[in-house]
Scaffold this motif. Structure first.
Motif, PDB file in Angstrom:
ATOM      1  N   ALA A  78      36.245  34.975  34.028  1.00 13.15           N
ATOM      2  CA  ALA A  78      37.290  35.941  33.657  1.00 13.15           C
ATOM      3  C   ALA A  78      36.783  36.878  32.571  1.00 13.15           C
ATOM      4  N   ARG A  79      36.095  36.336  31.584  1.00  8.00           N
ATOM      5  CA  ARG A  79      35.568  37.165  30.497  1.00  8.00           C
ATOM      6  C   ARG A  79      34.475  38.120  30.978  1.00  8.00           C
ATOM      7  N   GLU A  84      39.879  38.632  38.671  1.00  8.36           N
ATOM      8  CA  GLU A  84      41.097  39.291  38.231  1.00  8.36           C
ATOM      9  C   GLU A  84      42.058  38.178  37.823  1.00  8.36           C
ATOM     10  N   THR A  87      46.382  38.671  31.958  1.00  9.33           N
ATOM     11  CA  THR A  87      45.869  38.795  30.588  1.00  9.33           C
ATOM     12  C   THR A  87      46.835  38.227  29.557  1.00  9.33           C
ATOM     13  N   ASP A  88      48.010  37.830  29.998  1.00 12.79           N
ATOM     14  CA  ASP A  88      48.938  37.176  29.077  1.00 12.79           C
ATOM     15  C   ASP A  88      49.058  35.707  29.502  1.00 12.79           C
ATOM     16  N   VAL A  94      40.891  36.052  27.897  1.00 11.76           N
ATOM     17  CA  VAL A  94      40.528  37.473  27.985  1.00 11.76           C
ATOM     18  C   VAL A  94      41.463  38.333  27.161  1.00 11.76           C
TER      19      VAL A  94
END
Length: 94
Positions: A78-79, A84, A87-88, A94
């Motif tokens: 992810a980083r 995909e 992001t929360d 990330v």
């Protein structure tokens, strides 16, 4: 301590399983980065399977380690941007 270990093992198993369900490979098929993402996903899925095997054998320490390593593969992907991901929330850093 055993209750804490069991709770952490449960939490990390759920975290890894949810991460595998949520993440989608970002790079287009046929590209080198798609292959990287597929490898990361395969490693994480293998660690999930291994952890479940260890758990079934009553080995919570190795189960927790497997779930943690598996999530590390997903989080690293992810980083790097090969997945995909949301992001929360609590799944990824990330």
């Amino acid at each position: 301590m055993p209750a804490e270990l069991e709770e952490k093992t449960d939490r990390y198993e759920s975290l890894l399983a949810e991460a595998l369900e949520t993440a989608e490979i970002a790079p287009p098929e046929g590209t080198p980065l798609h292959e990287v993402a597929a490898d990361y996903e395969e490693m994480a899925a293998s660690y999930l399977e291994d952890g479940r095997h260890f758990r079934a054998d009553g080995d919570l320490v190795n189960a927790l380690a497997s779930f943690s390593y598996g999530h590390g593969w997903m989080d690293a992907g992810a980083r790097l941007g090969v997945f995909e991901v949301p992001t929360d929330g609590h799944l990824f850093t990330v």
